[in-house]
Scaffold this active site. Sequence first.
Site, mmCIF file in Angstrom:
data_model
loop_
_atom_site.group_PDB
_atom_site.id
_atom_site.type_symbol
_atom_site.label_atom_id
_atom_site.label_comp_id
_atom_site.label_asym_id
_atom_site.label_seq_id
_atom_site.Cartn_x
_atom_site.Cartn_y
_atom_site.Cartn_z
ATOM 1 N N ASP A 8 -94.758 17.309 -122.200
ATOM 2 C CA ASP A 8 -93.911 16.131 -122.355
ATOM 3 C C ASP A 8 -93.979 15.651 -123.794
ATOM 4 O O ASP A 8 -95.075 15.401 -124.324
ATOM 5 C CB ASP A 8 -94.357 15.012 -121.402
ATOM 6 C CG ASP A 8 -94.038 15.336 -119.952
ATOM 7 O OD1 ASP A 8 -93.451 16.405 -119.692
ATOM 8 O OD2 ASP A 8 -94.383 14.517 -119.073
ATOM 9 N N ASP A 135 -85.413 12.922 -109.821
ATOM 10 C CA ASP A 135 -86.618 12.098 -109.915
ATOM 11 C C ASP A 135 -86.442 10.924 -108.972
ATOM 12 O O ASP A 135 -85.529 10.109 -109.146
ATOM 13 C CB ASP A 135 -86.812 11.611 -111.350
ATOM 14 C CG ASP A 135 -86.791 12.768 -112.353
ATOM 15 O OD1 ASP A 135 -87.340 13.833 -112.017
ATOM 16 O OD2 ASP A 135 -86.221 12.602 -113.440
#
Length: 263
Positions: A8, A135
């Site tokens: 990330d 998500d």
Amino acid sequence: MDIFPAIDLLDGKCVRLYQGDYDRSQVFNDNPTNMARDWLVQGANKLHLVDLDGAKAGQPVNVAAIASIVEMVKTTATQPVQIQVGGGLRTEASVRQLLTLGVDRIILGTVAVEQPELVRTLCQQYPDRIAIGIDARAGKVATKGWLETSEVLAVDLAKQMAQMGVAAIIYTDIHRDGTLTGPNLAALRELASGINIPVIASGGVSSLRDLLDLLSLTAVGVTGAIVGRALYTGEVKLTEAIRAVGDGRWQDVPPDLGATNFA
């Protein structure tokens, strides 16, 4: 089952968030390319990159870091490595930019909710190279870097996107992400059972036991797992994870780490 180490990217660094909270980030490596190289050395043949800055901005931000990782893989990998990237990819131009860099698969998120016809167009232009990141927060789809929650149900969006021709669904339970509390097996089973394309699980993996539990869902279409914080903290060793679920040599897994939810 494929194992995807997660990288990330925030401010050009490799970080992990807690439940998607940008204010609760932890830096694990100042150089994401070196981090990616470490995963390759440990046997990774998949890499999952997320441009967190891009997710907030609505356009790619960490392009230089992504390009550096792609170039490192191209010049040093001793086996084929698939790189998938998500975060802020909301136009055909941004998708084309990363594919031109050498990224293998693009992950779309917000546009799946807001511009589904763009997804259809991109799937036609780039067959087998478009995935959808779903998500979910309490079963509903979050957008714009998890900063907003829609009224769209994750299961409904997955079915719609499967009809659009996407290559895979990447499902993240936001409440589990970065928490090391285990994946949401029930939600994954429900989602994967309703579609006929691969599902990659993300969020909550804390141990080999969790990965073996996910392995029980391969029958309904869960084909991979993204592992983040557990790799960075050492709770999961990548070489052991690949040996346990990547090539099926279950006998190499200690008995006390066997799966418990093979229902």
